[in-house]
Motif scaffolding. Structure first.
Motif, PDB file in Angstrom:
ATOM      1  N   HIS A 190      18.301  32.176 -29.476  1.00 46.82           N
ATOM      2  CA  HIS A 190      19.161  31.141 -28.899  1.00 46.82           C
ATOM      3  C   HIS A 190      19.587  31.524 -27.477  1.00 46.82           C
ATOM      4  CE1 HIS A 190      21.616  27.608 -29.050  1.00 46.82           C
ATOM      5  NE2 HIS A 190      22.744  28.277 -28.867  1.00 46.82           N
ATOM      6  N   TYR A 191      19.925  32.790 -27.261  1.00 55.67           N
ATOM      7  CA  TYR A 191      20.271  33.241 -25.905  1.00 55.67           C
ATOM      8  C   TYR A 191      19.039  33.210 -24.998  1.00 55.67           C
ATOM      9  CZ  TYR A 191      25.004  34.673 -27.156  1.00 55.67           C
ATOM     10  OH  TYR A 191      26.320  34.667 -27.553  1.00 55.67           O
ATOM     11  N   CYS A 192      17.881  33.525 -25.540  1.00 54.91           N
ATOM     12  CA  CYS A 192      16.656  33.450 -24.736  1.00 54.91           C
ATOM     13  C   CYS A 192      16.400  32.024 -24.262  1.00 54.91           C
ATOM     14  CB  CYS A 192      15.464  33.960 -25.541  1.00 54.91           C
ATOM     15  SG  CYS A 192      15.469  35.745 -25.843  1.00 54.91           S
ATOM     16  N   SER A 193      16.701  31.049 -25.111  1.00 53.81           N
ATOM     17  CA  SER A 193      16.522  29.650 -24.695  1.00 53.81           C
ATOM     18  C   SER A 193      17.468  29.293 -23.559  1.00 53.81           C
ATOM     19  CB  SER A 193      16.753  28.722 -25.892  1.00 53.81           C
ATOM     20  OG  SER A 193      18.108  28.735 -26.296  1.00 53.81           O
ATOM     21  N   LEU A 194      18.669  29.857 -23.539  1.00 51.53           N
ATOM     22  CA  LEU A 194      19.595  29.622 -22.430  1.00 51.53           C
ATOM     23  C   LEU A 194      19.037  30.181 -21.131  1.00 51.53           C
ATOM     24  CD1 LEU A 194      22.307  28.775 -21.202  1.00 51.53           C
ATOM     25  CD2 LEU A 194      23.254  30.970 -21.976  1.00 51.53           C
ATOM     26  N   PHE A 195      18.453  31.360 -21.175  1.00 50.48           N
ATOM     27  CA  PHE A 195      17.874  31.950 -19.959  1.00 50.48           C
ATOM     28  C   PHE A 195      16.713  31.103 -19.443  1.00 50.48           C
ATOM     29  CE2 PHE A 195      19.407  36.085 -22.035  1.00 50.48           C
ATOM     30  CZ  PHE A 195      20.644  35.998 -21.421  1.00 50.48           C
ATOM     31  N   ARG A 196      15.933  30.520 -20.330  1.00 48.32           N
ATOM     32  CA  ARG A 196      14.844  29.642 -19.893  1.00 48.32           C
ATOM     33  C   ARG A 196      15.394  28.372 -19.245  1.00 48.32           C
ATOM     34  NH1 ARG A 196      12.502  31.376 -24.885  1.00 48.32           N
ATOM     35  NH2 ARG A 196      13.308  29.523 -25.931  1.00 48.32           N
ATOM     36  N   MET A 197      16.452  27.823 -19.820  1.00 51.66           N
ATOM     37  CA  MET A 197      17.082  26.641 -19.245  1.00 51.66           C
ATOM     38  C   MET A 197      17.607  26.933 -17.849  1.00 51.66           C
ATOM     39  SD  MET A 197      19.107  25.543 -22.734  1.00 51.66           S
ATOM     40  CE  MET A 197      20.473  24.877 -21.776  1.00 51.66           C
ATOM     41  N   LYS A 198      18.211  28.077 -17.666  1.00 53.76           N
ATOM     42  CA  LYS A 198      18.757  28.447 -16.357  1.00 53.76           C
ATOM     43  C   LYS A 198      17.648  28.655 -15.331  1.00 53.76           C
ATOM     44  CE  LYS A 198      22.117  31.439 -16.269  1.00 53.76           C
ATOM     45  NZ  LYS A 198      22.860  32.695 -16.540  1.00 53.76           N
ATOM     46  N   ALA A 199      16.537  29.230 -15.771  1.00 53.47           N
ATOM     47  CA  ALA A 199      15.413  29.424 -14.844  1.00 53.47           C
ATOM     48  C   ALA A 199      14.873  28.086 -14.369  1.00 53.47           C
ATOM     49  CB  ALA A 199      14.308  30.235 -15.522  1.00 53.47           C
ATOM     50  N   ASP A 200      14.845  27.084 -15.251  1.00 54.50           N
ATOM     51  CA  ASP A 200      14.355  25.757 -14.854  1.00 54.50           C
ATOM     52  C   ASP A 200      15.286  25.094 -13.839  1.00 54.50           C
ATOM     53  OD1 ASP A 200      12.169  26.021 -16.495  1.00 54.50           O
ATOM     54  OD2 ASP A 200      13.096  24.982 -18.193  1.00 54.50           O
ATOM     55  N   VAL A 201      16.583  25.147 -14.086  1.00 52.45           N
ATOM     56  CA  VAL A 201      17.515  24.482 -13.163  1.00 52.45           C
ATOM     57  C   VAL A 201      17.634  25.257 -11.851  1.00 52.45           C
ATOM     58  CG1 VAL A 201      19.687  25.611 -13.850  1.00 52.45           C
ATOM     59  CG2 VAL A 201      19.708  23.225 -13.105  1.00 52.45           C
ATOM     60  N   ALA A 202      17.369  26.568 -11.874  1.00 45.99           N
ATOM     61  CA  ALA A 202      17.410  27.353 -10.638  1.00 45.99           C
ATOM     62  C   ALA A 202      16.339  26.889  -9.660  1.00 45.99           C
ATOM     63  CB  ALA A 202      17.242  28.838 -10.943  1.00 45.99           C
ATOM     64  N   LYS A 203      15.211  26.412 -10.181  1.00 45.21           N
ATOM     65  CA  LYS A 203      14.165  25.896  -9.304  1.00 45.21           C
ATOM     66  C   LYS A 203      14.615  24.628  -8.588  1.00 45.21           C
ATOM     67  CE  LYS A 203      10.512  27.696 -12.332  1.00 45.21           C
ATOM     68  NZ  LYS A 203       9.373  27.345 -13.220  1.00 45.21           N
ATOM     69  N   ALA A 204      15.492  23.842  -9.247  1.00 47.70           N
ATOM     70  CA  ALA A 204      15.974  22.599  -8.654  1.00 47.70           C
ATOM     71  C   ALA A 204      17.123  22.850  -7.687  1.00 47.70           C
ATOM     72  CB  ALA A 204      16.415  21.630  -9.749  1.00 47.70           C
ATOM     73  N   ASP A 205      18.083  23.699  -8.069  1.00 45.27           N
ATOM     74  CA  ASP A 205      19.232  23.985  -7.203  1.00 45.27           C
ATOM     75  C   ASP A 205      19.868  25.283  -7.670  1.00 45.27           C
ATOM     76  OD1 ASP A 205      21.443  24.071  -5.593  1.00 45.27           O
ATOM     77  OD2 ASP A 205      22.087  22.011  -5.974  1.00 45.27           O
ATOM     78  N   VAL A 206      19.444  26.373  -7.086  1.00 48.50           N
ATOM     79  CA  VAL A 206      19.941  27.675  -7.507  1.00 48.50           C
ATOM     80  C   VAL A 206      21.413  27.851  -7.178  1.00 48.50           C
ATOM     81  CG1 VAL A 206      19.305  28.844  -5.357  1.00 48.50           C
ATOM     82  CG2 VAL A 206      19.416  30.154  -7.496  1.00 48.50           C
ATOM     83  N   PHE A 207      21.902  27.170  -6.137  1.00 50.70           N
ATOM     84  CA  PHE A 207      23.303  27.332  -5.756  1.00 50.70           C
ATOM     85  C   PHE A 207      24.228  26.626  -6.744  1.00 50.70           C
ATOM     86  CE2 PHE A 207      20.894  27.884  -1.842  1.00 50.70           C
ATOM     87  CZ  PHE A 207      21.347  29.134  -1.470  1.00 50.70           C
TER      88      PHE A 207
END
Length: 361
Positions: A190-207
């Motif tokens: 479940h925590y690994c899925s959160l890290f994947r979600m964050k990596a995806d949104v970082a590509k759109a707007d890391v700030f």
């Protein structure tokens, strides 16, 4: 038959630096000497061996006795042994059935969540009463990647609360190590899925991710490069998993030290990036109109921020996985429960802070 704790012993002795394949190792432990071409599960094989043993004893009991000692054995004792073997086989089949049913339930829940997230991505514009500048693009439109992340993260929090409640009940009821292993594995994934979600949104707007606006105010107070500091997390968890053996204490100490060193390196890298970017923007070439090369250099520096965020999340994920290898299955369950309750209390504290009474100006 060996107990579940004995069957999981190889997993607990796993080296700290070996790959994290707890499920496969657990399955291999049950498999034993089975042929690689065998399609049935190892638990069924155990049942078959027990049944064969029962049949063997049954045939032996019908043969003529070969010694005075065997002839003098009471028939009740033989029948009792047969009954014990049949009962052991029956319990083994029940455990296998319960395990398979739990796996199927988890698979269905995961499939339902994935379908729900997929529908969310295709719904289009997300209507919200709290849209702010961090969720808007330069054109004034809602950023769909950020919108999808916020909805997915909301589902993630709800699922985490459910998992923590299930884990708490399992520990209170003293369930078997096999059942705890399934819950711990689910929690780590479940925590690994959160890290994947964050990596995806970082590509759109890391700030947006670094700003922490997707988290509560109290959580942002402890934020470090888009999340928690792994070394501080270990300090929170250790009191909940004691007592530790000497070997575990040494491994945890080494893990804390390596986590701090990695955190310091990432922090220094971020500081250096901010310094060079500030110097690049402050140069007189911008005001003189000769700034195309400077703009290109500044954009490259901004793109490097995404790499720092991904490295920080990778460090968090590796720390959690290394910790799970050091601990026993029950210690790992208590650690996951403590982490979940800590994050829940931070969110609750934020809600209380926002709802606090304020004196009139």
């Amino acid at each position: 038959m060996s107990s579940p704790s004995t069957q999981l012993a190889p997993l607990r002795r796993m080296s700290l630096y070996e790959p994290f394949h707890q499920i496969s190792m657990w399955g291999d432990t049950f498999q034993g000497d089975a042929s690689p071409n065998t399609g049935s599960s190892s638990l069924v094989q155990v049942d078959a061996r027990l049944d064969q043993k029962s049949d063997y004893i049954s045939h032996e009991s019908m043969e003529p006795s070969r010694s005075d000692e065997e002839a003098n054995k009471p028939a009740e004792k033989i029948q009792r042994r047969l009954a014990q073997n049949r009962e052991a086989a029956r319990k083994s089949r029940l455990r296998k059935k319960a395990y398979v049913q739990q796996l199927e339930t988890s698979r269905l829940k995961l499939a339902q969540l994935e379908q729900e997230l997929e529908r969310t991505r295709h719904q289009g514009v997300y209507i919200s009463s709290s849209i702010d500048g961090n969720r808007l693009g330069f054109s004034g439109n809602v950023n769909p990647a950020i919108t999808a992340f916020e909805m997915e993260y909301g589902h993630w929090v709800e699922e985490q609360d459910r998992q923590i409640s299930e884990l708490r009940n399992a520990l209170q009821k003293h369930v078997t190590d096999i059942e705890l292993h399934i819950l711990v594995e689910s929690g780590l994934n479940h925590y690994c899925s959160l890290f994947r979600m964050k990596a995806d949104v970082a590509k759109a707007d890391v700030f947006y991710l670094i700003s922490g606006t997707w988290r509560t105010s109290t959580e942002r107070f402890f934020q470090w490069i888009g999340g928690f500091r792994p070394s501080e997390l270990l300090n929170i968890l250790i009191p909940h998993i004691e007592p530790l053996t000497d070997q575990q204490l040494g491994d945890v100490g080494n893990l804390q030290q390596s986590s701090r060193q990695a955190e310091d390196a990432l922090t220094q890298g971020m500081d250096k990036l901010q310094e060079t970017l500030s110097q690049s923007i402050a140069t007189d070439q911008w005001s003189q109109g000769i700034f195309q090369s400077e703009i290109a250099a500044a954009m490259e520096k901004l793109e490097a921020v995404e790499g720092f965020v991904n490295q920080a999340d990778h460090l968090r994920q590796q720390t959690m996985q290394q910790m799970s290898r050091i601990l026993t299955i029950r210690q790992a369950a208590r650690a996951l429960l403590a982490l979940g309750e800590y994050l829940y209390r931070l969110r609750a504290l934020s809600s209380l802070w926002a709802a606090r009474p304020r004196e009139p100006a």
